[in-house]
Design a protein around this motif. Sequence first.
Motif, PDB file in Angstrom:
ATOM      1  N   ALA A   1       6.189   0.865  -5.142  1.00 20.63           N
ATOM      2  CA  ALA A   1       5.880   0.992  -3.718  1.00 20.63           C
ATOM      3  C   ALA A   1       4.469   1.526  -3.544  1.00 20.63           C
ATOM      4  O   ALA A   1       3.740   1.114  -2.648  1.00 20.63           O
ATOM      5  N   ALA A   2       4.067   2.431  -4.429  1.00 18.16           N
ATOM      6  CA  ALA A   2       2.719   2.988  -4.348  1.00 18.16           C
ATOM      7  C   ALA A   2       1.681   1.901  -4.592  1.00 18.16           C
ATOM      8  O   ALA A   2       0.555   2.015  -4.155  1.00 18.16           O
ATOM      9  N   ARG A   3       2.079   0.839  -5.293  1.00 21.14           N
ATOM     10  CA  ARG A   3       1.149  -0.265  -5.516  1.00 21.14           C
ATOM     11  C   ARG A   3       1.377  -1.387  -4.514  1.00 21.14           C
ATOM     12  O   ARG A   3       1.004  -2.530  -4.744  1.00 21.14           O
ATOM     13  N   GLY A   4       2.056  -1.069  -3.436  1.00 17.94           N
ATOM     14  CA  GLY A   4       2.160  -2.015  -2.336  1.00 17.94           C
ATOM     15  C   GLY A   4       3.291  -3.005  -2.433  1.00 17.94           C
ATOM     16  O   GLY A   4       3.390  -3.905  -1.618  1.00 17.94           O
ATOM     17  N   SER A   5       4.183  -2.861  -3.420  1.00 19.20           N
ATOM     18  CA  SER A   5       5.304  -3.779  -3.479  1.00 19.20           C
ATOM     19  C   SER A   5       6.400  -3.232  -2.561  1.00 19.20           C
ATOM     20  O   SER A   5       6.512  -2.044  -2.366  1.00 19.20           O
TER      21      SER A   5
ATOM     22  N   ARG B   1      -0.715   3.149   1.902  1.00 20.27           N
ATOM     23  CA  ARG B   1      -0.675   3.102   0.433  1.00 20.27           C
ATOM     24  C   ARG B   1      -1.867   2.371  -0.144  1.00 20.27           C
ATOM     25  O   ARG B   1      -2.210   2.564  -1.310  1.00 20.27           O
TER      26      ARG B   1
ATOM     27  N   PHE C   1      -1.686  -6.733  -9.927  1.00 19.60           N
ATOM     28  CA  PHE C   1      -0.503  -6.636  -9.077  1.00 19.60           C
ATOM     29  C   PHE C   1      -0.775  -5.845  -7.796  1.00 19.60           C
ATOM     30  O   PHE C   1      -0.447  -6.300  -6.699  1.00 19.60           O
ATOM     31  N   GLY C   2      -1.394  -4.681  -7.941  1.00 14.83           N
ATOM     32  CA  GLY C   2      -1.672  -3.835  -6.787  1.00 14.83           C
ATOM     33  C   GLY C   2      -2.543  -4.539  -5.759  1.00 14.83           C
ATOM     34  O   GLY C   2      -2.119  -4.754  -4.624  1.00 14.83           O
TER      35      GLY C   2
ATOM     36  N   ASN D   1      -0.912  -7.366  -3.910  1.00 16.74           N
ATOM     37  CA  ASN D   1       0.065  -6.924  -2.918  1.00 16.74           C
ATOM     38  C   ASN D   1      -0.603  -6.560  -1.610  1.00 16.74           C
ATOM     39  O   ASN D   1      -0.007  -6.655  -0.547  1.00 16.74           O
ATOM     40  N   PHE D   2      -1.831  -6.073  -1.714  1.00 17.33           N
ATOM     41  CA  PHE D   2      -2.522  -5.661  -0.501  1.00 17.33           C
ATOM     42  C   PHE D   2      -3.411  -6.782   0.035  1.00 17.33           C
ATOM     43  O   PHE D   2      -4.362  -6.532   0.767  1.00 17.33           O
TER      44      PHE D   2
ATOM     45  N   LYS E   1       2.327   0.404   4.286  1.00 18.88           N
ATOM     46  CA  LYS E   1       1.472  -0.340   3.364  1.00 18.88           C
ATOM     47  C   LYS E   1      -0.008  -0.001   3.538  1.00 18.88           C
ATOM     48  O   LYS E   1      -0.686   0.268   2.544  1.00 18.88           O
TER      49      LYS E   1
END
Lengths: 283, 268
Positions: free
Chosen positions: B182-186, A77, A102-103, A106-107, A74
């Motif tokens: 996944a690339a966006r952190g999910s 990414r 969303f991105g 998530n972080f 993570k």
Amino acid sequence: MTHIYNSKTPFERAALDHVSLKISSGSFTSLIGHTGSGKSTLVQHINGLLRPSSGSISVGDFVIEPQKKKQDLKPLRARVGYVFQYPEHQLFEETAIKDVCFGPMNFGVSAAEATKRAEECLTLVGLPSLFWHRSPFDLSGGQMRRVAIAGVLAVHPEVIILDEPTAGLDPHGQKEIMELFHKLNKNSKLTIIMVTHNMGDAALYSDQILVMEAGQLKMSGAPEEIFSREQDLRNMGLDVPETMVFLDKLTDKLGLEKGRPVFTLSETADRVADLLNGGAAHV
Amino acid sequence: MFNLVIGQYVPMESRVHRLDPRSKLISVFLFVIIVFLANSWLANIVLLLFCYAGILESRISLPFIFRGLRSILVIILFTFFLNLFFSSGGRLLLSLGWIHIYQNALIQSVFIVIRILVIIVVTTLLTLTTSPMEITDGMENLLSPFKKIKLPVHEFALMMSISLRFIPTLLEETEKIIKAQAARGSDFTSGSLKNRMKAIVPLLVPLFVSAFKRAEDLAMAMEARGYHGDTGRTRLHKLVWNRRDTVMMMIMALLAAILILVRVSGCW
Ligand SMILES: Nc1ncnc2c1ncn2[C@@H]1O[C@H](COP(=O)(O)OP(=O)(O)OP(=O)(O)O)[C@@H](O)[C@H]1O
Ligand SMILES: [Mg+2]
């Protein structure tokens, strides 16, 4: 590094064959090559979406190796953003702006901060605000692409991977998006790795060009260096930028010698003026 | 990521590949029935040998098939132990607390496992050596008598061939979407159950959207190329029944005969 798809099945195939390369931070690198040459496969290793079958990849202090057990990717990414070849593959929220959030969320970015970033990024990619609260699926392909790009920019990565970012955009939109990435690269020192079929874009914006063929890295170097090896490129089914094609035709017509490759329109104009003034001596 | 062996087609050249899909379908159908005749060691060995010969003839590597079987290992083990623990008869072999294992139960469990195994191997062999196209063509052809009583055989065959055709495409698509998210952190491979469930939404929505879009595009493309259902439709690939297909039928008849014989004679 080597990557083999469907290893140990009848469908086994090596998509990457002992590729070695280095990309310095803050640079703009373009990856060109014929369809199926392994460009997408290569860049998917950079943020750990794929693991190499052998060899290793290091990004900052991250090292991705084949045997290593699943580590937490993570943080990697969050630092390496990826814009996919077809954006509709990732849009899912009710509205475009939520999708962009969303991105970041998530972080671990707060909702308020994410919304702020989303608004910034949607403006940056040039999506008119009247579309922000529409369903992403009601947008056109080009608009979806902009939302997808905004969604990746909103994470504030240090490296951005672009897989054919301008495919499906109108000529004006292509230019806008390329200028945006150029600006981000120059002003915000964002490292950019772009897969493209557009030789003009590759020539114009990159510091370094990598040429792939059949899973192997065939050439790497500055745009001028790469595009002066025109014959080699043609043998791989690749082209040179239009500006060069044009100048070659012109020098042919005038019976003059070919000059150094040029990529921008104004440089081309200068060269044409020189040639027409009989200034072959200049070359 | 998706190592699906069962249901995949491996285009190669072999005698099994060249068989007419109809003879393969009939054989598999027969096989699945006669498998239930086998209730002795000899009969089970015959079944295993038949499968082994089939795999050899198809030129598909044995490890590849085994890897496919691994995915159903759980089911096989479950059936094995269920049978082992809960049936009785014969000598008591082992007794651990509430678990009693009897001789007959053990033998029966082994037979059942062999039965599942050979059925799966044979059906897998069918899909590995026959393209979805051929399977549905064969199916439609075999079922065509039912058209007389107005069963929409052609439509069913079409539906089946389209779904078979799109399984790999959808898997590929799923993989792509997983990567994009996944690339966006999910992340749906770790974290609490609740988080994982939540991470499914960003996967399912684009998947459905693209599946619907694909269906729409496909319908449009078919109509644009003049598809109008079954009536008056001609075929590009005609099914041809060859001598080897007759031979295959003979082999199946022979196998059935052997199994019946073994069963009636009651040996072993
Ligand atoms: N998931 C996969 N499974 C098996 N093989 C794959 C997979 N993805 C790609 N390949 C194969 O690997 C090779 C390289 O594919 P890749 O997608 O990297 O090409 P590319 O250079 O990005 O092409 P394009 O310009 O068309 O996007 C191709 O021959 C492709 O068929
Ligand atoms: Mg690609």
